[in-house]
Design a protein around this motif. Structure first.
Motif, mmCIF file in Angstrom:
data_model
loop_
_atom_site.group_PDB
_atom_site.id
_atom_site.type_symbol
_atom_site.label_atom_id
_atom_site.label_comp_id
_atom_site.label_asym_id
_atom_site.label_seq_id
_atom_site.Cartn_x
_atom_site.Cartn_y
_atom_site.Cartn_z
ATOM 1 N N GLY A 30 0.832 -1.190 0.000
ATOM 2 C CA GLY A 30 0.000 0.000 0.000
ATOM 3 C C GLY A 30 0.868 1.240 0.000
ATOM 4 O O GLY A 30 2.062 1.190 0.289
ATOM 5 N N ASP A 32 -0.087 3.958 1.833
ATOM 6 C CA ASP A 32 -0.212 4.576 3.152
ATOM 7 C C ASP A 32 -0.468 3.481 4.188
ATOM 8 O O ASP A 32 -0.737 2.318 3.842
ATOM 9 N N ARG A 34 -2.905 2.890 6.201
ATOM 10 C CA ARG A 34 -4.238 2.281 6.192
ATOM 11 C C ARG A 34 -4.346 1.218 5.097
ATOM 12 O O ARG A 34 -4.862 0.128 5.323
ATOM 13 N N GLN A 35 -3.850 1.527 3.901
ATOM 14 C CA GLN A 35 -3.869 0.546 2.822
ATOM 15 C C GLN A 35 -3.043 -0.678 3.201
ATOM 16 O O GLN A 35 -3.450 -1.813 2.948
ATOM 17 N N ASP A 38 -4.943 -2.738 5.758
ATOM 18 C CA ASP A 38 -6.053 -3.437 5.105
ATOM 19 C C ASP A 38 -5.580 -4.641 4.292
ATOM 20 O O ASP A 38 -6.341 -5.570 4.076
ATOM 21 N N ASP A 55 -14.928 11.078 11.051
ATOM 22 C CA ASP A 55 -13.981 10.339 10.225
ATOM 23 C C ASP A 55 -14.441 8.898 10.046
ATOM 24 O O ASP A 55 -14.370 8.091 10.961
ATOM 25 N N ALA A 57 -13.026 6.744 8.118
ATOM 26 C CA ALA A 57 -11.899 5.871 7.797
ATOM 27 C C ALA A 57 -11.070 5.489 9.019
ATOM 28 O O ALA A 57 -10.112 4.754 8.889
ATOM 29 N N ASP A 102 -5.043 12.884 9.464
ATOM 30 C CA ASP A 102 -5.737 11.947 8.577
ATOM 31 C C ASP A 102 -5.638 10.506 9.050
ATOM 32 O O ASP A 102 -5.986 9.597 8.303
ATOM 33 N N ALA A 105 -4.289 6.865 7.019
ATOM 34 C CA ALA A 105 -4.237 7.228 5.599
ATOM 35 C C ALA A 105 -3.267 8.382 5.363
ATOM 36 O O ALA A 105 -2.824 8.598 4.231
#
Length: 141
Positions: A30, A32, A34-35, A38, A55, A57, A102, A105
């Protein structure tokens, strides 16, 4: 806490997640944090975004921790424990809190990097205990 499984030889991003009683380490992909989280294969549950920050996310649960009885995932609230995102800094090589508005992410990652997640506290092991390759340094992403 039992030692982490290793992600030695990972050609992507190494993700370390501090769960109760264990440190789970996975090789992920990913752009970032978060990616990358995941893509670990862990069960990641996002919040509903109804709290003061709105938020959707944010990371509410990882592998069902905390339980739904402890957090209904309505929204992150000031002063409540949450999943912290850690990156690795230099001088010395150590965990640094992400400090982004953020959440995960907002934390850039790239192949060869290491990112950590802990709930309400510090990472239980240092980066050198996750990536044990002699001379490893975090890449500039």
């Amino acid at each position: 806490m039992p030692g982490p499984e290793t992600a030695e030889g990972c050609e992507g991003v190494t993700v370390a997640v501090a769960l109760p009683g264990e440190l789970v380490v996975r090789c992920a992909h990913g752009a970032d944090a978060r990616q990358a989280l995941d893509s670990t294969g862990l069960a990641v549950h996002a919040g509903r975004g109804e709290g003061p920050y709105g938020d959707r996310a944010y990371v509410c649960r990882i592998n069902n921790f905390p339980t739904a009885a402890d957090d209904d995932c309505a929204g992150h609230e000031d002063g409540a424990p949450y999943w912290k995102v850690w990156r690795v800094g230099l001088a010395p090589v150590a965990w640094r809190t992400s400090q982004t508005g953020d959440g995960p992410a907002g934390v850039a990652v790239c192949p060869g990097s290491l990112v950590g997640f802990s709930f309400g506290g510090e990472m239980p092991v240092g980066p050198e205990q996750v990536i044990t390759t002699p001379g490893w340094l975090p890449p500039r992403c």
